[in-house]
Design an enzyme around this catalytic site. Structure first.
Site, PDB file in Angstrom:
ATOM      1  N   CYS A 147       0.783  -1.243   0.000  1.00 31.49           N
ATOM      2  CA  CYS A 147       0.000   0.000   0.000  1.00 31.49           C
ATOM      3  C   CYS A 147       0.814   1.293   0.000  1.00 31.49           C
ATOM      4  O   CYS A 147       0.538   2.194  -0.785  1.00 31.49           O
ATOM      5  CB  CYS A 147      -0.952   0.006   1.183  1.00 31.49           C
ATOM      6  SG  CYS A 147      -2.227  -1.235   0.999  1.00 31.49           S
ATOM      7  N   ARG A 182      15.273   3.341   3.139  1.00 37.31           N
ATOM      8  CA  ARG A 182      15.394   2.088   2.387  1.00 37.31           C
ATOM      9  C   ARG A 182      14.877   0.922   3.217  1.00 37.31           C
ATOM     10  O   ARG A 182      15.475  -0.166   3.243  1.00 37.31           O
ATOM     11  CB  ARG A 182      16.819   1.845   1.893  1.00 37.31           C
ATOM     12  CG  ARG A 182      16.859   0.845   0.705  1.00 37.31           C
ATOM     13  CD  ARG A 182      18.273   0.402   0.343  1.00 37.31           C
ATOM     14  NE  ARG A 182      19.108   1.512  -0.037  1.00 37.31           N
ATOM     15  CZ  ARG A 182      20.323   1.724   0.464  1.00 37.31           C
ATOM     16  NH1 ARG A 182      20.845   0.896   1.369  1.00 37.31           N
ATOM     17  NH2 ARG A 182      21.025   2.770   0.076  1.00 37.31           N
ATOM     18  N   SER A 183      13.761   1.147   3.943  1.00 35.80           N
ATOM     19  CA  SER A 183      13.172   0.070   4.733  1.00 35.80           C
ATOM     20  C   SER A 183      12.623  -0.997   3.789  1.00 35.80           C
ATOM     21  O   SER A 183      12.300  -0.727   2.634  1.00 35.80           O
ATOM     22  CB  SER A 183      12.031   0.624   5.592  1.00 35.80           C
ATOM     23  OG  SER A 183      10.959   1.006   4.767  1.00 35.80           O
ATOM     24  N   ASP A 205      20.033   5.705   2.440  1.00 36.41           N
ATOM     25  CA  ASP A 205      19.778   5.531   3.866  1.00 36.41           C
ATOM     26  C   ASP A 205      20.999   6.009   4.640  1.00 36.41           C
ATOM     27  O   ASP A 205      21.937   6.575   4.061  1.00 36.41           O
ATOM     28  CB  ASP A 205      19.325   4.115   4.229  1.00 36.41           C
ATOM     29  CG  ASP A 205      20.440   3.103   4.193  1.00 36.41           C
ATOM     30  OD1 ASP A 205      21.606   3.492   3.906  1.00 36.41           O
ATOM     31  OD2 ASP A 205      20.168   1.925   4.445  1.00 36.41           O
ATOM     32  N   ILE A 206      20.974   5.796   5.934  1.00 34.64           N
ATOM     33  CA  ILE A 206      22.023   6.374   6.776  1.00 34.64           C
ATOM     34  C   ILE A 206      23.396   5.794   6.435  1.00 34.64           C
ATOM     35  O   ILE A 206      24.425   6.428   6.643  1.00 34.64           O
ATOM     36  CB  ILE A 206      21.633   6.193   8.268  1.00 34.64           C
ATOM     37  CG1 ILE A 206      22.358   7.199   9.159  1.00 34.64           C
ATOM     38  CG2 ILE A 206      21.847   4.760   8.735  1.00 34.64           C
ATOM     39  CD1 ILE A 206      21.677   7.368  10.515  1.00 34.64           C
TER      40      ILE A 206
END
Lengths: 328, 328
Positions: A147, A182-183, A205-206
């Site tokens: 979703c 970037r999960s 990301d980090i």
């Protein structure tokens, strides 16, 4: 020539949600009954309950039936299996976090694929990364997408960042997008989806920056990922047409000085990742996407119901001939 | 995963012209008579005669009347003055070059402003550079734009490079465009038009690079020009979403190695400024624009006729009250 105020179009997610809802309403009209969405609440997180209430309200206000089932977390697996085989239940949503560890991912895979409105089943995730867009070889039944990434796609379509003059599947060709996050749940699938549609995506990301693309001239059938050693936002932002940020927590802000003039900025964090000054430089700013996400969930439910009706119609068509064969 | 062929959409100008023609046909339908376009041929250049024949064919095939008047160049000024005051003549086009020097620019200013379908009158050119879009304070009568730059604009609209989610006048905000050619006839007005619509434009000629923009956040009402000392195509092309080239002669080729992946490439030179390999990297390629230019000329004629009818209707409305005042 006097200076004027900056020109930035701020677009609120309810406006985009309304456009999607009117499509959903026309899809619902010919159905024999209201699709039933069942939500399972086993989480103790207050945010999960809020989300459950919000789903209920949006679903029932828009022509869907909704039931909330509050279940002890140890009984959730059985409850899901029961709902999986209950013909009255069209779609299932589970409010996470529950165990807050890998058991939650196990539970995600318990939900029947053909009731998974959240698009979290491995088959759907696999299709998404592999750029497989249909569930059937005849390409009549579209696969289900998770979703939140899908909500961002729908927003980019609404904003005309998808160019409909280009063929379906390539409509982001020539666009450069930075995705900050970037999960596994949002950032990585979103980067993959955008790259599969033809964009050059910098996934930040980090730790590092990765580039997702389909190669020069979009020669590849699906995206490939290349590490960009030494790259940071200083490299990505000045060359990005679109900046999508979803960093949790209220500390993080996108460095606006690095933005390209006229960039399109979208925030999918529950906090504001863009300071208000983003309007000084952006052409379009979407401060939140939540309302679109929930509508996209209903859209997935509608698609699942339509896929099931189509499959039944095909089965009915083939049944008489099978019966004839048996009789012969 | 096997490599496939590159994805580039090649769009021929007749397809774009057809879209504009169907708009023109609906505009012509309610008119009391066919608009009359008169072409003046005093040029000995064979290309001018070809262009005259092409105008004739396109005009008559699409519901306009056309007359070609072949006039000795010393008599052209008088012939134009006669046509200027002839109510039967709606639009005038003069085929250049005639004297091939500044006398040609003098002749351009002889054509009556309200019959100048080429948009070369100083008033129109001034409006264009100043970003004044209407001829009247009530903003009902749009100013006329020179045909070739306007053709490029119409192509960019067709290609959805203009983003209609943004307000009229700002629809190129966030786009970076390189225009190779800075002639007074096409390149410079085109750079100004694109920047007035919100783009960041690099105007490149053999001498230097200039940047045309409306500033950060499009704060300026019209474009400003900044020199970019030391800049070349090596600086402009890698950051440009759109590359528009109109270098005369068959020697020049845009250096494709500098193109941004997925760039939109448009050629307005009579020669091909892009080698066929442009399709390896571009998302959209428009190899020629001639057919759009001639249709845009007819569109200007239609607008001129509509402006005249509107002005007459307003005059008729005010006449009775004036008569009443005189009688009182």
């Amino acid at each position: 020539m006097a200076d004027e105020k900056p020109h930035c179009k701020v677009i609120l997610s309810n406006k985009i949600a309304d456009t999607l809802l009117s499509e959903i309403h026309s899809g619902l009209a010919p159905l024999p009954r209201k699709p039933l969405l069942v939500g399972f609440l086993s989480s103790t997180d207050p945010a999960a309950r809020v989300y459950a209430e919000w789903t209920s309200k949006t679903a029932t206000a828009n022509g869907f039936a909704f039931q909330l089932r509050t279940v002890d977390r140890e009984e959730l697996e059985d409850a899901l299996l029961t709902a999986n085989t209950d013909d009255a239940v069209d779609g299932i949503i589970v409010y996470y976090p529950i165990f807050g560890n890998r058991q939650d991912q196990y539970l995600q895979q318990i939900v029947a694929v053909d009731k998974d409105v959240e698009g979290l089943s491995h088959q759907y995730i696999f299709n998404m990364y592999q750029n497989v867009r249909f569930l059937d070889p005849a390409m009549t039944k579209k696969s289900i997408l998770p979703c939140t990434p899908l909500a961002v796609i729908k927003i980019l379509e609404y904003l005309r960042i998808y160019n409909t003059i280009l063929p379906y599947g390539n409509r982001l060709h020539g666009r450069t997008v930075t995705v900050i996050n970037r999960s596994e749940v949002v950032g990585r699938p979103l980067a993959a989806l955008l790259a599969n549609d033809g964009a050059c995506v910098y996934s930040v990301d980090i730790e590092d920056v990765q580039q997702f693309t389909r190669g020069e001239g979009l020669r590849k059938r699906r995206h490939e990922v290349v590490e960009k050693p030494g790259w940071t936002l200083e490299n990505c932002l000045p060359i990005s047409d679109v900046v999508i940020s979803g960093v949790p927590g209220d500390k993080y802000k996108v460095p606006l000085n690095l933005l390209r003039e006229g960039a399109v900025c979208i925030n999918f964090s529950s906090e504001r990742n863009f300071a208000p000054e983003v309007k000084e430089k952006a052409s379009i700013y979407v401060p939140a996407i939540g309302k679109v996400t929930i509508v996209v969930l209903l859209r997935n439910l509608l698609r699942i119901v339509q896929n099931k009706i189509d499959a039944k119609a095909e089965a009915d068509k083939s049944t008489p001939s099978e019966a004839a064969q048996t009789a012969a």
